[in-house]
Design a protein around this motif. Structure first.
Motif, PDB file in Angstrom:
ATOM      1  N   GLU A  99      56.804  41.071 -36.422  1.00  0.00           N
ATOM      2  CA  GLU A  99      57.826  40.541 -36.885  1.00  0.00           C
ATOM      3  C   GLU A  99      58.228  42.496 -38.121  1.00  0.00           C
ATOM      4  OE1 GLU A  99      58.031  37.406 -40.194  1.00  0.00           O
ATOM      5  OE2 GLU A  99      58.889  36.776 -38.206  1.00  0.00           O
ATOM      6  N   ALA A 100      56.867  42.401 -39.390  1.00  0.00           N
ATOM      7  CA  ALA A 100      56.997  42.914 -40.376  1.00  0.00           C
ATOM      8  C   ALA A 100      57.739  44.851 -38.860  1.00  0.00           C
ATOM      9  CB  ALA A 100      56.268  43.279 -40.816  1.00  0.00           C
ATOM     10  N   ARG A 101      56.885  45.032 -38.161  1.00  0.00           N
ATOM     11  CA  ARG A 101      57.488  46.332 -37.618  1.00  0.00           C
ATOM     12  C   ARG A 101      58.631  46.446 -37.119  1.00  0.00           C
ATOM     13  NH1 ARG A 101      54.473  51.015 -38.884  1.00  0.00           N
ATOM     14  NH2 ARG A 101      55.531  51.607 -37.283  1.00  0.00           N
ATOM     15  N   LYS A 102      59.576  45.038 -36.741  1.00  0.00           N
ATOM     16  CA  LYS A 102      60.743  45.715 -36.051  1.00  0.00           C
ATOM     17  C   LYS A 102      61.646  46.053 -36.028  1.00  0.00           C
ATOM     18  CE  LYS A 102      63.526  41.951 -33.827  1.00  0.00           C
ATOM     19  NZ  LYS A 102      63.122  40.806 -33.264  1.00  0.00           N
ATOM     20  N   GLY A 103      62.206  46.960 -35.194  1.00  0.00           N
ATOM     21  CA  GLY A 103      62.048  48.225 -35.525  1.00  0.00           C
ATOM     22  C   GLY A 103      62.156  49.744 -35.632  1.00  0.00           C
ATOM     23  N   LEU A 104      61.155  49.530 -36.095  1.00  0.00           N
ATOM     24  CA  LEU A 104      60.361  50.661 -36.463  1.00  0.00           C
ATOM     25  C   LEU A 104      59.644  51.351 -35.031  1.00  0.00           C
ATOM     26  CD1 LEU A 104      58.649  49.780 -39.434  1.00  0.00           C
ATOM     27  CD2 LEU A 104      60.489  51.126 -39.282  1.00  0.00           C
ATOM     28  N   PRO A 105      59.594  52.571 -34.573  1.00  0.00           N
ATOM     29  CA  PRO A 105      58.852  53.468 -33.797  1.00  0.00           C
ATOM     30  C   PRO A 105      57.852  53.762 -33.923  1.00  0.00           C
ATOM     31  CG  PRO A 105      60.352  54.811 -34.656  1.00  0.00           C
ATOM     32  CD  PRO A 105      60.188  53.538 -35.583  1.00  0.00           C
ATOM     33  N   ALA A 106      57.034  53.222 -32.452  1.00  0.00           N
ATOM     34  CA  ALA A 106      55.337  52.990 -33.125  1.00  0.00           C
ATOM     35  C   ALA A 106      54.476  53.764 -34.267  1.00  0.00           C
ATOM     36  CB  ALA A 106      54.751  52.948 -32.213  1.00  0.00           C
ATOM     37  N   THR A 107      54.868  54.759 -33.983  1.00  0.00           N
ATOM     38  CA  THR A 107      53.824  56.487 -35.158  1.00  0.00           C
ATOM     39  C   THR A 107      54.369  56.387 -36.696  1.00  0.00           C
ATOM     40  OG1 THR A 107      55.319  57.864 -34.687  1.00  0.00           O
ATOM     41  CG2 THR A 107      53.360  57.379 -32.770  1.00  0.00           C
ATOM     42  N   GLU A 108      55.855  55.214 -37.361  1.00  0.00           N
ATOM     43  CA  GLU A 108      56.464  55.923 -37.821  1.00  0.00           C
ATOM     44  C   GLU A 108      55.892  54.609 -38.933  1.00  0.00           C
ATOM     45  OE1 GLU A 108      60.493  54.132 -40.547  1.00  0.00           O
ATOM     46  OE2 GLU A 108      61.050  55.060 -38.156  1.00  0.00           O
ATOM     47  N   ASN A 109      55.502  55.434 -40.297  1.00  0.00           N
ATOM     48  CA  ASN A 109      54.671  55.067 -41.734  1.00  0.00           C
ATOM     49  C   ASN A 109      55.793  53.987 -41.979  1.00  0.00           C
ATOM     50  OD1 ASN A 109      52.408  56.251 -41.434  1.00  0.00           O
ATOM     51  ND2 ASN A 109      53.157  57.983 -42.771  1.00  0.00           N
ATOM     52  N   SER A 110      54.783  52.695 -42.830  1.00  0.00           N
ATOM     53  CA  SER A 110      55.567  51.531 -43.280  1.00  0.00           C
ATOM     54  C   SER A 110      54.987  50.567 -44.699  1.00  0.00           C
ATOM     55  CB  SER A 110      55.482  50.515 -42.228  1.00  0.00           C
ATOM     56  OG  SER A 110      56.400  49.019 -42.767  1.00  0.00           O
ATOM     57  N   ASP A 111      55.443  49.937 -45.376  1.00  0.00           N
ATOM     58  CA  ASP A 111      55.150  49.686 -46.112  1.00  0.00           C
ATOM     59  C   ASP A 111      56.176  48.422 -45.978  1.00  0.00           C
ATOM     60  OD1 ASP A 111      57.607  49.775 -47.572  1.00  0.00           O
ATOM     61  OD2 ASP A 111      56.380  51.319 -49.152  1.00  0.00           O
ATOM     62  N   ASN A 112      56.425  48.060 -44.776  1.00  0.00           N
ATOM     63  CA  ASN A 112      56.953  46.376 -45.172  1.00  0.00           C
ATOM     64  C   ASN A 112      56.108  45.278 -45.429  1.00  0.00           C
ATOM     65  OD1 ASN A 112      59.277  47.606 -44.402  1.00  0.00           O
ATOM     66  ND2 ASN A 112      58.714  47.635 -41.976  1.00  0.00           N
ATOM     67  N   GLU A 113      55.830  44.485 -45.594  1.00  0.00           N
ATOM     68  CA  GLU A 113      55.011  43.459 -46.615  1.00  0.00           C
ATOM     69  C   GLU A 113      55.221  42.489 -45.395  1.00  0.00           C
ATOM     70  OE1 GLU A 113      53.841  40.098 -48.883  1.00  0.00           O
ATOM     71  OE2 GLU A 113      54.760  41.554 -50.055  1.00  0.00           O
ATOM     72  N   ILE A 114      53.605  42.502 -44.623  1.00  0.00           N
ATOM     73  CA  ILE A 114      53.497  41.350 -43.702  1.00  0.00           C
ATOM     74  C   ILE A 114      53.691  39.566 -44.456  1.00  0.00           C
ATOM     75  CG2 ILE A 114      52.189  39.617 -41.939  1.00  0.00           C
ATOM     76  CD1 ILE A 114      50.409  42.512 -41.510  1.00  0.00           C
ATOM     77  N   SER A 115      54.837  38.791 -43.592  1.00  0.00           N
ATOM     78  CA  SER A 115      54.829  37.515 -44.044  1.00  0.00           C
ATOM     79  C   SER A 115      53.756  36.800 -44.234  1.00  0.00           C
ATOM     80  CB  SER A 115      56.141  36.988 -43.568  1.00  0.00           C
ATOM     81  OG  SER A 115      56.568  36.004 -44.041  1.00  0.00           O
ATOM     82  N   PRO A 116      53.611  36.239 -45.766  1.00  0.00           N
ATOM     83  CA  PRO A 116      52.463  35.192 -45.618  1.00  0.00           C
ATOM     84  C   PRO A 116      53.058  33.689 -44.901  1.00  0.00           C
ATOM     85  CG  PRO A 116      52.475  36.326 -47.842  1.00  0.00           C
ATOM     86  CD  PRO A 116      53.606  36.414 -46.969  1.00  0.00           C
ATOM     87  N   LYS A 117      54.354  33.198 -45.419  1.00  0.00           N
ATOM     88  CA  LYS A 117      55.335  32.446 -44.354  1.00  0.00           C
ATOM     89  C   LYS A 117      54.858  32.888 -42.913  1.00  0.00           C
ATOM     90  CE  LYS A 117      59.250  29.495 -44.102  1.00  0.00           C
ATOM     91  NZ  LYS A 117      60.764  29.455 -44.180  1.00  0.00           N
ATOM     92  N   THR A 118      54.739  33.689 -43.090  1.00  0.00           N
ATOM     93  CA  THR A 118      54.431  33.761 -41.069  1.00  0.00           C
ATOM     94  C   THR A 118      53.674  33.885 -40.599  1.00  0.00           C
ATOM     95  OG1 THR A 118      56.835  35.426 -41.095  1.00  0.00           O
ATOM     96  CG2 THR A 118      55.339  35.929 -38.779  1.00  0.00           C
TER      97      THR A 118
END
Length: 145
Positions: free
Chosen positions: A114-133
């Motif tokens: 869910e936190a990676r939604k829409g990102l290519p597999a090798t793209e860096n991300s600082d999207n937070e993984i939701s504590p609620k999820t």
């Protein structure tokens, strides 16, 4: 209690890579949300990085080891009984897996996906993984067993 304390607890069990300690700490925080209804550490932010859930704080501490094992800690920090039982359960469930196996497992689970939604597999991300999820997902697989 902070994320370093949790990492030291796991590192008192054995030496391991940064990737493995990251995933064990992630599962501890995630299952803490699910089973205890709260963050077990005061710095519980995990982000959806390419190689799975990662704590930026923890990564900075151990990045000097690269892909090599972080040395074993001589003693484990002390926690209250509930947290110790949680950490023991995480170790029992995930401790026999290496960092790559834990990466693959985390990539199949909703919080990271869910936190990676829409990102290519090798793209860096600082999207937070939701504590609620985390709480709802791990509760759902706990009750499904």
């Amino acid at each position: 209690m902070n994320i370093y304390d949790v990492s030291k607890w796991f590192l008192s069990k054995q030496s391991m890579t940064n990737k493995k300690v990251q995933k064990l700490c992630y599962y501890s925080v995630a299952w803490g949300y699910a089973l205890m209804g709260k963050a077990i550490v005061n710095d519980s932010r995990f982000e959806a990085w390419v190689h799975g859930p990662a704590s930026p704080t923890l990564y900075k501490k151990y990045k000097k080891y690269g892909w090599n094992d972080i040395p074993k800690e001589s003693a484990a920090p002390k926690f209250d009984n509930d947290v110790t039982e949680l950490l023991e359960a995480v170790w029992f469930t995930y401790g026999d897996k290496d960092g790559n196996e834990l990466e693959v497992l985390s990539h199949s689970e909703l919080p990271w996906v869910e936190a990676r939604k829409g990102l290519p597999a090798t793209e860096n991300s600082d999207n937070e993984i939701s504590p609620k999820t985390m709480a709802s997902y791990y509760n759902s697989i706990k009750t499904a067993e």
